[in-house]
Design a protein around this motif. Structure first.
Motif, short mmCIF file in Angstrom:
data_model
loop_
_atom_site.label_atom_id
_atom_site.label_comp_id
_atom_site.label_asym_id
_atom_site.label_seq_id
_atom_site.Cartn_x
_atom_site.Cartn_y
_atom_site.Cartn_z
N GLY A 1 0.82 -1.20 0.00
CA GLY A 1 0.00 0.00 0.00
C GLY A 1 0.85 1.25 0.00
N THR A 2 0.41 2.27 0.72
CA THR A 2 1.08 3.57 0.70
C THR A 2 2.19 3.66 1.74
N ASN A 3 3.36 4.03 1.26
CA ASN A 3 4.53 4.26 2.11
C ASN A 3 5.00 5.71 1.90
N ILE A 4 5.70 6.24 2.87
CA ILE A 4 6.19 7.61 2.76
C ILE A 4 7.70 7.65 3.03
N ILE A 5 8.42 8.21 2.07
CA ILE A 5 9.84 8.52 2.25
C ILE A 5 9.92 9.99 2.65
N ALA A 6 10.58 10.27 3.76
CA ALA A 6 10.81 11.65 4.21
C ALA A 6 12.30 11.91 4.24
N VAL A 7 12.71 13.03 3.65
CA VAL A 7 14.13 13.38 3.58
C VAL A 7 14.32 14.80 4.10
N SER A 8 15.15 14.94 5.08
CA SER A 8 15.53 16.26 5.57
C SER A 8 16.81 16.69 4.86
N GLY A 9 16.73 17.77 4.06
CA GLY A 9 17.91 18.32 3.41
C GLY A 9 18.32 19.60 4.09
N TYR A 10 19.62 19.78 4.31
CA TYR A 10 20.10 20.99 4.97
C TYR A 10 21.30 21.55 4.22
N SER A 11 21.35 22.88 4.08
CA SER A 11 22.51 23.54 3.48
C SER A 11 22.84 24.80 4.26
N SER A 12 24.11 24.99 4.58
CA SER A 12 24.56 26.18 5.31
C SER A 12 25.16 27.22 4.39
N ASN A 13 25.25 26.92 3.10
CA ASN A 13 26.00 27.77 2.18
C ASN A 13 25.21 27.93 0.89
#
Length: 652
Positions: free
Chosen positions: A354-366
């Motif tokens: 069924g339904t799955n969720i991929i969550a990605v936290s992206g971070y950039s300081s520059n």
């Protein structure tokens, strides 16, 4: 404890999984010994490798033959007598069922060139590269560029796609400019073959270059080293610890109630859609992201049938810049950064039909670095057992995080901003390879924590000497000037790193400093005049490596003494006389009551000394010269060598 986020310069790299080395058959002859290599003159030559336990190995070098037996661990070692400089030699190793031969081997001087991006900048980005490409090939120089790799545990063998290489217009253009120009200085002056081992990584902090044993005595690294060791033993267990700490960090630093990794399918569907192709979020059609530095969450729903859910084996998301952390159905999967691929095994039961969720936290300081899901698209997929896959390059939605406190932790096995991991993959595999010396050019990435730099650099030097030899010479290239000008007379991280470098060179008899405070660029952290940097590094090497009685780095301060409202700073290693360039007095000098309370002060030349007037109302404890990130400094000697930045305690 997870390593904190810090700014750095990113180059593509590879993280070696903890068990990867065990899956590769060990080589009969260590791969550092190969065609075109240079061995260190004047020191015993020890060949080494792996063979079946107890097996007999025959090693032949320059016509001399040795017979040795592999130990119970399969390791063997054959030592040959030290030799003078030579060329055109051959070595051969024969073991049970295998043989290896290396030709065009030389004996000369071998240098390890290491550090961060200013040691990476290639010849084709240096000043006047076409002139360099037009130079005739010097077959007395050979270079070995190690691949940028990191590992949670020390590796047995080097990784180098190019191997030992003879310079040519085609091969030299991508090699380190400082390292190559330094090698040319050595070859021209010493008339011997020169081997250049290049092991450097742009944006790397010094902690990444120090083995665990070198960091343990500092105690504050113990929790991070424990996490690194846990990951080395069991990557899944290591990531589980990271996930718990990451989520605790979010709850305590950002929000205890809004947990973005737990968003529902309905909440994800309400978010803004990302472009169909992966890329830097600053290129999205979204004004809020065009100049955004900080965090953005990305989400992808994934519809799977029962067979796909049961047989999913790996998720690949390409590169997530600058730091990427991944959850599947609210459960932490892993974290990556510094250009490494975001690639993780999928534990059984984490995905469902069924339904799955991929969550990605992206971070950039520059804002000058690409950020978010960067792909490439071909690398983004869920791999199913049996060879099938589900593409993941498109169908993403995103949510910008406006809270500036959202600076996520980093994992210690990350390359450039981790700890120990670069050493494990790019120094440890060199083993006890005999070297003439090390040229070290690093420090920019530690300037925000400059007070830590001196003990870290001392620990690194001690650790490398424990590996290679106790009196291994180091040439430290001091940080060049870079950045905004300042009128403030105060503390500065870049200046503090330079002072740590100077103090170590002054107190360590096998270390010398190459001053570059006059060759930097205000607007470019990578100044292009690498030939001058290399020439000064060679001048320092003449003293530290070859024992020549000369000034390694221009005028050097000896002492500062207070008398009658004036501080007299005496100098040594002055060629000719001291000179105040383009002025009738030397500047900038500061007099400080403490490390944070300083005032600019007038000064004048007096032979090989500088007399500094103590400003009214200041109780002098320290005197500084050329202090700041990008100072304008004019004290030289008449041989055009600059006096480097310094801080001296005032004696009474």
């Amino acid at each position: 404890m997870i390593v904190g986020a810090r700014r750095g310069l990113v180059l593509a790299a590879l993280i070696v999984p903890a068990a990867a080395a065990a899956q590769t058959a060990p080589p009969l002859l260590d791969p550092v010994f190969a065609d075109h290599m240079v061995l260190q003159r004047g020191r015993p030559i020890a060949l080494r490798g792996q063979a079946p336990a107890g097996g007999t190995v025959t090693a032949v070098f320059a016509g001399e033959e040795k017979h040795v037996r592999a130990g119970n661990d399969g390791k063997w070692r054959a030592e040959f007598a030290a030799r003078d400089a030579a060329t055109g030699l051959t070595l051969e190793v024969r073991g049970p069922g295998a043989s290896v031969r290396a030709t065009d081997v030389s004996v000369g001087d071998v240098f390890l060139c290491s550090g961060q991006s200013n040691m990476v900048v290639p010849v084709n980005r240096a000043l006047n590269p076409q002139r360099e490409f037009a130079r005739p090939v010097d077959r007395n120089i050979r270079f070995l560029r190690l691949d940028q790799t990191a590992a949670a545990a020390p590796q047995a063998s080097i990784q180098s796609r190019m191997g030992w290489t003879v310079p040519s217009a085609a091969t030299v253009k991508d090699f380190s400019a400082v390292c190559m120009f330094f090698g040319r200085e050595v070859a021209a002056a010493k008339k011997v073959p020169v081997g250049l081992v290049h092991s450097a990584w742009g944006g790397s902090q010094i902690e990444a270059w120090i083995p665990a044993a070198g960091l343990r005595p500092m105690k504050n690294f113990d929790p991070t080293l424990d996490l690194l060791a846990a990951y080395a033993r069991n990557p899944a267990a290591g990531f589980a610890l990271v996930g718990k700490e990451w989520e605790n960090w979010w709850r305590s630093s950002v929000s205890a109630s809004d947990l973005p990794w737990t968003r529902t399918p309905a909440a994800v569907a309400a978010l803004k859609p990302a472009p169909a192709a992966p890329g830097d979020w600053k290129g999205f059609d979204d004004p809020e992201l065009r100049q955004h530095t900080g965090m953005v969450w990305f989400y992808r729903t994934l519809e799977l049938n029962p067979e796909q859910a049961a047989k999913a084996r790996r998720i690949d998301l390409g590169e997530v810049g600058e730091i990427g952390s991944v959850w599947l159905n609210g459960r932490f999967l892993g974290s990556s950064g510094g250009g490494e691929a975001s690639r993780y095994d999928v534990p059984a039961g984490m995905l469902k039909p069924g339904t799955n969720i991929i969550a990605v936290s992206g971070y950039s300081s520059n804002r000058n670095v690409d950020a978010g899901l960067l792909g490439p698209a071909s690398a983004m997929a869920l791999t199913i057992e049996g060879g099938a896959s589900v593409p993941l390059a498109s169908g993403w939605r995103y949510a910008r995080v406006a809270d500036r406190r959202a600076v996520p932790p980093r994992v210690p096995w990350e390359g450039r901003m981790g700890i120990t991991a670069i050493y494990n993959a790019m120094v440890a595999p060199l083993g006890p390879l005999p070297l003439a010396g090390v040229v070290w050019y690093q420090g920019e990435s530690n300037a925000t924590r400059a007070d830590e730099y001196k003990p870290l650099l001392q620990a690194m030097i001690a650790s490398w000497r424990a590996q290679f030899r106790p009196d291994l010479p180091f040439v430290i290239v001091q940080l060049a000037n870079f950045g905004e000008l300042s009128a403030a007379a105060g503390e500065d991280g870049w200046a503090r790193v330079r002072e740590a470098q100077r103090e170590i060179a002054e107190t360590d008899p096998h270390t010398a400093l190459a001053v570059t405070i006059d060759v930097g660029e205000k607007y470019d952290i990578h100044p292009p005049n690498k030939a001058v940097v290399a020439a000064r590094a060679f001048q320092a090497a003449r003293a530290a490596v070859y024992g020549e009685k000369l000034a390694p780095s221009g005028p050097r301060p000896v002492a500062a003494k207070l008398a009658g409202g004036q501080i007299t700073v005496s100098f040594r290693d002055v060629s000719g006389a001291l000179m105040a360039a383009s002025a009738n007095r030397p500047f900038p000098f500061m007099v400080c009551a403490s490390k944070t309370q300083c005032s600019y002060a007038d000064a004048r030349l007096d032979g090989n000394s500088v007399v500094v007037d103590v400003p009214a109302g200041v109780e002098p404890a320290w005197v500084r010269y050329c202090w700041g990130q990008s100072p304008i400094c004019n004290l030289f000697d008449t041989a055009q060598a600059p006096a480097g930045p310094f801080e001296l305690k005032v004696a009474r």
